[in-house]
Design a protein around this motif. Sequence first.
Motif, PDB file in Angstrom:
ATOM      1  N   ARG A 169      -7.478   7.608   4.463  1.00  0.00           N
ATOM      2  CA  ARG A 169      -7.274   7.226   3.206  1.00  0.00           C
ATOM      3  C   ARG A 169      -6.633   8.339   2.322  1.00  0.00           C
ATOM      4  O   ARG A 169      -6.958   9.627   2.683  1.00  0.00           O
ATOM      5  N   CYS A 208       0.812  -1.208  -0.154  1.00  0.00           N
ATOM      6  CA  CYS A 208       0.111  -0.083   0.090  1.00  0.00           C
ATOM      7  C   CYS A 208       0.820   1.206   0.064  1.00  0.00           C
ATOM      8  O   CYS A 208       1.986   1.217   0.641  1.00  0.00           O
ATOM      9  N   GLY A 216      -4.078  -5.331   0.657  1.00  0.00           N
ATOM     10  CA  GLY A 216      -3.127  -4.282   0.001  1.00  0.00           C
ATOM     11  C   GLY A 216      -3.858  -3.752  -1.109  1.00  0.00           C
ATOM     12  O   GLY A 216      -5.056  -3.511  -1.054  1.00  0.00           O
ATOM     13  N   THR A 217      -3.271  -3.167  -1.948  1.00  0.00           N
ATOM     14  CA  THR A 217      -3.521  -2.445  -3.020  1.00  0.00           C
ATOM     15  C   THR A 217      -2.842  -2.933  -4.232  1.00  0.00           C
ATOM     16  O   THR A 217      -1.974  -2.649  -4.897  1.00  0.00           O
ATOM     17  N   ARG A 259      -0.643  -6.483   5.112  1.00  0.00           N
ATOM     18  CA  ARG A 259      -0.231  -5.340   4.444  1.00  0.00           C
ATOM     19  C   ARG A 259       1.174  -4.529   4.683  1.00  0.00           C
ATOM     20  O   ARG A 259       1.133  -4.703   5.910  1.00  0.00           O
ATOM     21  N   TYR A 294      -7.433   2.203  10.267  1.00  0.00           N
ATOM     22  CA  TYR A 294      -8.242   1.326  10.669  1.00  0.00           C
ATOM     23  C   TYR A 294      -7.910  -0.176  10.270  1.00  0.00           C
ATOM     24  O   TYR A 294      -8.669  -1.059  10.567  1.00  0.00           O
ATOM     25  N   CYS A 295      -6.881  -0.208   9.585  1.00  0.00           N
ATOM     26  CA  CYS A 295      -6.803  -1.472   8.777  1.00  0.00           C
ATOM     27  C   CYS A 295      -5.887  -2.429   9.411  1.00  0.00           C
ATOM     28  O   CYS A 295      -4.977  -2.605   9.783  1.00  0.00           O
ATOM     29  N   ALA A 349       0.042   4.024   1.685  1.00  0.00           N
ATOM     30  CA  ALA A 349       0.064   4.511   2.906  1.00  0.00           C
ATOM     31  C   ALA A 349      -0.870   3.705   3.560  1.00  0.00           C
ATOM     32  O   ALA A 349      -1.698   3.081   3.262  1.00  0.00           O
ATOM     33  N   ILE A 350      -0.739   3.556   4.968  1.00  0.00           N
ATOM     34  CA  ILE A 350      -1.402   2.612   5.911  1.00  0.00           C
ATOM     35  C   ILE A 350      -2.594   3.498   6.473  1.00  0.00           C
ATOM     36  O   ILE A 350      -2.451   4.322   7.251  1.00  0.00           O
ATOM     37  N   CYS A 351      -3.995   2.908   6.307  1.00  0.00           N
ATOM     38  CA  CYS A 351      -5.082   3.470   6.698  1.00  0.00           C
ATOM     39  C   CYS A 351      -5.292   3.151   8.450  1.00  0.00           C
ATOM     40  O   CYS A 351      -4.751   1.918   8.802  1.00  0.00           O
ATOM     41  N   PHE A 371      -5.391  -5.562   7.658  1.00  0.00           N
ATOM     42  CA  PHE A 371      -5.402  -6.498   6.675  1.00  0.00           C
ATOM     43  C   PHE A 371      -3.723  -6.912   6.802  1.00  0.00           C
ATOM     44  O   PHE A 371      -2.902  -6.301   7.382  1.00  0.00           O
TER      45      PHE A 371
HETATM   46  S1  SF4 Z   1      -4.961  -2.569   2.658  1.00  0.00           S
HETATM   47 FE1  SF4 Z   1      -6.619  -1.030   2.074  1.00  0.00          FE
HETATM   48  S2  SF4 Z   1      -7.150  -0.334   4.199  1.00  0.00           S
HETATM   49 FE2  SF4 Z   1      -5.399  -1.438   4.571  1.00  0.00          FE
HETATM   50  S3  SF4 Z   1      -3.770   0.186   4.470  1.00  0.00           S
HETATM   51 FE3  SF4 Z   1      -3.895  -0.686   2.523  1.00  0.00          FE
HETATM   52  S4  SF4 Z   1      -5.449   0.583   1.238  1.00  0.00           S
HETATM   53 FE4  SF4 Z   1      -5.903   1.079   3.532  1.00  0.00          FE
END
Ligand code: SF4
Length: 389
Positions: free
Chosen positions: A146, A28, A75-76, A39, A34-35, A30-32, A37
């Motif tokens: 975001r 990603c 991830g992205t 990543r 609330y995430c 940038a790291i959100c 996942f």
């Molecule tokens: S996986 Fe999605 S929610 Fe998590 S940091 Fe990456 S863009 Fe943000």
Amino acid sequence: MAKREADRPSDLRSPASALGIYVHIPFCSAICNYCNFNRGLYDAGLKTRYLAALRTEIARAANARAADTIFFGGGTPSLLEPDEVRGIIEAVREAFSLDPDAEITLETNPETVDRAKLEGFRAAGVNRVSFGVQSFQDEELRRLGRIHSADRARAAVRDARAAGFDNVSLDLMMWLPGQSVDAWLANVDALTAADPDHASLYLLELYPNAPLKEDMARSGWSQAPDDDAAEMYLRALAKLDAAGYAQYEISNVARPGRASRHNLKYWCDGEWLGFGCGAHSTVAGVRWKNASATGEYIDRVAGATDPVAERRRLSADERLEEALFTGLRLAEGIDLVQLSDRYGVDVWARYGDELQRFLEGGWLVREGPRLRLTRDGMLMANEVMAVFV
Ligand code: SF4
């Protein structure tokens, strides 16, 4: 009266017969806040080594099975270049018998794409984009960390259409910190105005150490009361009904023929292979999970070691329980006769007594062989599904 098989939407029919292929892209920009996942931050060198490991893992799994979906999740995944996505699709095509009409989805962050890049993904074989929009209000997006704006999200959908995508999905998150019912419904209106083919509405879940929790405490943002969350859910679905979307799963709606064929494999007792770090697979009652850390995954594949960190055969009871609680997520519910035949258990004899109170409460409906949650019941899905586990 239960629907006959021939009356069911074609995208809900027999999804279990071919494999789904999941490909995890853990990067990603940038790291959100609330995430939760699997990543990490984008690193070009790491990405190159990771993609080589992915292609190797896919090639090693080669077999004659048919596959009819590929889902790039993260991830992205849209941080990849179109040629890199093409390389992974080619690896899948070489390893499996990939249906010429396979659904190939790329999860996409609106900020990472423009029309040219989307055209590149389309030419590479991607035929479905799923945009992580989350909100159409810039202040809400900022609170979530975001990197895109609401205008960018709208433009990304237009770019996707211009690039030839006729299957576009948008994700929205509800119950955001400081979000009122009206603010949420304005997001739903913005979603229908963007006119996607499919939409997913997720409830924000705050995991214990989420940085967003600290931001909320510092800034005095709180989530609306539970009753408001229920109202948000029901009123959003009513708006989506009115806009011509059919709810086919607790959190998902689609135009006709546009339900996610890949995700249906998870809900319809199907089989899938996951590639990449932390990816899960389930085939023939065996479930396994790859090493989660990106570096460890690459090292294992490069060292010709098994990337799988956990593997176990699900018991017959576990398979049945899972088929019940994933199947009940679907608006059409489960076929009790079919599941009883498949698992050699009279499902109603085993669970009927405990389910009776949900039927009486109007949360469940039994129609012929089918058992399904009502929309009010979807709000109580966790309580109902607790019966099975
Ligand atoms: S996986 Fe999605 S929610 Fe998590 S940091 Fe990456 S863009 Fe943000």
